[in-house]
Write a protein that holds these residues in place. Structure first.
Motif, short mmCIF file in Angstrom:
data_model
loop_
_atom_site.label_atom_id
_atom_site.label_comp_id
_atom_site.label_asym_id
_atom_site.label_seq_id
_atom_site.Cartn_x
_atom_site.Cartn_y
_atom_site.Cartn_z
N ASP A 93 27.62 48.02 44.49
CA ASP A 93 27.10 46.74 44.98
C ASP A 93 28.18 45.85 45.57
N LYS A 94 29.44 46.07 45.18
CA LYS A 94 30.56 45.34 45.75
C LYS A 94 31.54 46.38 46.29
N ALA A 95 31.60 46.51 47.61
CA ALA A 95 32.45 47.53 48.23
C ALA A 95 33.90 47.43 47.79
N ALA A 96 34.37 46.21 47.53
CA ALA A 96 35.76 46.01 47.14
C ALA A 96 36.10 46.66 45.80
N CYS A 97 35.06 47.01 45.02
CA CYS A 97 35.29 47.62 43.71
C CYS A 97 35.42 49.14 43.79
N GLY A 98 35.26 49.69 45.00
CA GLY A 98 35.35 51.13 45.17
C GLY A 98 36.59 51.77 44.57
N PRO A 99 37.79 51.24 44.82
CA PRO A 99 39.00 51.86 44.27
C PRO A 99 38.97 52.01 42.75
N LEU A 100 38.31 51.08 42.05
CA LEU A 100 38.19 51.20 40.59
C LEU A 100 37.28 52.36 40.23
N LYS A 160 47.65 48.92 46.37
CA LYS A 160 47.24 47.54 46.64
C LYS A 160 45.73 47.41 46.56
N ALA A 161 45.02 48.46 47.03
CA ALA A 161 43.56 48.42 46.98
C ALA A 161 43.06 48.34 45.53
N VAL A 162 43.72 49.10 44.64
CA VAL A 162 43.34 49.05 43.22
C VAL A 162 43.67 47.68 42.64
N ILE A 166 40.99 44.95 40.95
CA ILE A 166 41.06 44.41 39.60
C ILE A 166 40.79 42.91 39.63
N THR A 167 41.33 42.24 40.64
CA THR A 167 41.14 40.79 40.77
C THR A 167 39.74 40.45 41.28
N THR A 168 39.34 41.11 42.36
CA THR A 168 38.05 40.81 43.00
C THR A 168 36.87 41.13 42.10
N CYS A 169 37.00 42.17 41.28
CA CYS A 169 35.87 42.65 40.48
C CYS A 169 35.95 42.23 39.02
N ALA A 170 36.69 41.16 38.75
CA ALA A 170 36.87 40.69 37.37
C ALA A 170 35.56 40.41 36.66
N THR A 171 34.54 39.96 37.41
CA THR A 171 33.26 39.63 36.79
C THR A 171 32.29 40.80 36.77
N GLY A 172 32.75 41.97 37.19
CA GLY A 172 31.95 43.17 37.08
C GLY A 172 31.34 43.65 38.39
N TYR A 173 30.69 44.79 38.32
CA TYR A 173 30.02 45.39 39.48
C TYR A 173 29.07 46.47 38.97
N THR A 174 28.27 47.00 39.86
CA THR A 174 27.33 48.07 39.51
C THR A 174 27.50 49.24 40.47
N SER A 175 27.58 50.43 39.91
CA SER A 175 27.69 51.65 40.70
C SER A 175 26.46 52.53 40.42
N THR A 176 25.83 53.03 41.48
CA THR A 176 24.64 53.87 41.33
C THR A 176 24.90 55.23 41.95
N ASP A 177 24.60 56.30 41.23
CA ASP A 177 24.87 57.64 41.74
C ASP A 177 23.72 58.15 42.60
N SER A 178 23.88 59.38 43.11
CA SER A 178 22.91 59.96 44.03
C SER A 178 21.55 60.21 43.38
N GLU A 179 21.51 60.21 42.04
CA GLU A 179 20.26 60.41 41.33
C GLU A 179 19.63 59.10 40.87
N GLY A 180 20.22 57.99 41.28
CA GLY A 180 19.66 56.68 40.96
C GLY A 180 20.08 56.11 39.62
N GLU A 181 21.02 56.75 38.93
CA GLU A 181 21.50 56.25 37.65
C GLU A 181 22.55 55.16 37.90
N ALA A 182 22.35 54.00 37.28
CA ALA A 182 23.25 52.88 37.51
C ALA A 182 24.23 52.70 36.36
N SER A 183 25.45 52.36 36.71
CA SER A 183 26.49 52.04 35.74
C SER A 183 26.82 50.57 35.90
N LYS A 184 26.67 49.80 34.83
CA LYS A 184 26.92 48.36 34.90
C LYS A 184 28.23 48.02 34.21
#
Length: 260
Positions: A93-100, A160-162, A166-184
């Motif tokens: 949901d937040k592209a900037a959190c991708g490196p994490l 630097k991306a990582v 760490i700074t940008t995503c301090a309040t969290g993010y959500t990642s969803t896989d190809s099967e629709g399972e979400a990680s909060k």
């Protein structure tokens, strides 16, 4: 953390090693004593200016991964079928959190397709009863290790991306896989890790799975043009105090020693 990747790993481990698997997750800043300042967690100007090393091929990276016998007390497992093969398998949901996210599943945190990975599981004595209960299945500590190689200043940019994530995503993010399972993930913070190499970053995330929370530790280290990622998990933390183990310094030291 991605539950479907975790289930996949769990099924494989249960069938072969009768242990529960690695899940891609995140941990919290609940351990205040382990946190360090942002300056400590981020690369220093001296480290960033270190001369770059050789750019490796994927095959060369595979040969640089830890193997059985490199570190006493650990066995090596392949990651094929256990974690995503490509970044396209996850939507964030937040592209900037991708490196994490990529750092937690042994994919390159920066812009490269040259990578290799494996998992190291801590050996434990077999139960005296001859059978494994649910708690024993959950209590398996694994460290997912990823190596990625870059041209030019790509490795420095990956670090630097990582750091920015760490700074940008301090309040969290959500990642969803190809099967629709979400990680909060509800929190991300810098912390002090084992360190080493030319630059080192460590982070701790809090992951929420159906109301149960746990903390997971990640570490990203650059040595020349190679970036190594470490992510350790023990699923029993969800049934216990929620604190995952730190990344084992012995594994990090041994892996960095193999990089050239």
């Amino acid at each position: 953390m991605n539950r479907s990747w975790g289930v996949r790993l769990s099924m494989t481990a249960a069938a072969s090693a009768l242990s529960l698997a690695f899940i891609t997750g995140c941990s919290s800043d609940s351990d205040e004593g382990k946190k360090d300042t942002a300056a400590d967690a981020k690369s220093t100007p001296t480290a960033a200016a270190a001369p770059a090393g050789k750019t490796h091929t994927a095959e060369e990276l595979k040969k640089l991964l830890l193997v059985a016998g490199d570190v006493t007390g650990y066995e090596v497992e392949a990651t094929e079928g256990l974690v995503p093969k490509a970044k396209s398998e996850a939507k964030i949901d937040k592209a900037a959190c991708g490196p994490l996210v990529w750092s937690s599943v042994a994919l390159p945190p920066g812009d490269t397709t040259i990578s290799a990975s494996n998992s190291l599981k801590e050996k434990k004595a077999a139960p005296t009863s001859g059978s494994l209960d649910a708690a024993a299945l959950l209590d398996a500590t694994r460290t997912l290790v990823g190596l990625s190689s870059y041209e030019g200043d790509g490795a420095q940019k990956a670090m630097k991306a990582v750091s920015d994530s760490i700074t940008t995503c301090a309040t969290g993010y959500t990642s969803t896989d190809s099967e629709g399972e979400a990680s909060k993930i509800t929190k991300v913070a810098s912390e002090k890790g084992a360190g080493g190499g030319d630059e080192a970053l460590a982070f701790v995330e809090t992951v929420d799975v159906e109301g149960e929370t746990a903390t997971v530790h990640g570490e990203v280290i650059r040595k020349g043009n190679t970036v190594a990622t470490f992510y350790t998990i023990n699923f029993s933390a969800f049934a216990g105090d929620g604190k995952m183990p730190m990344n084992p310094p012995a594994l990090i030291t041994a892996q960095l020693a193999k990089l050239k």
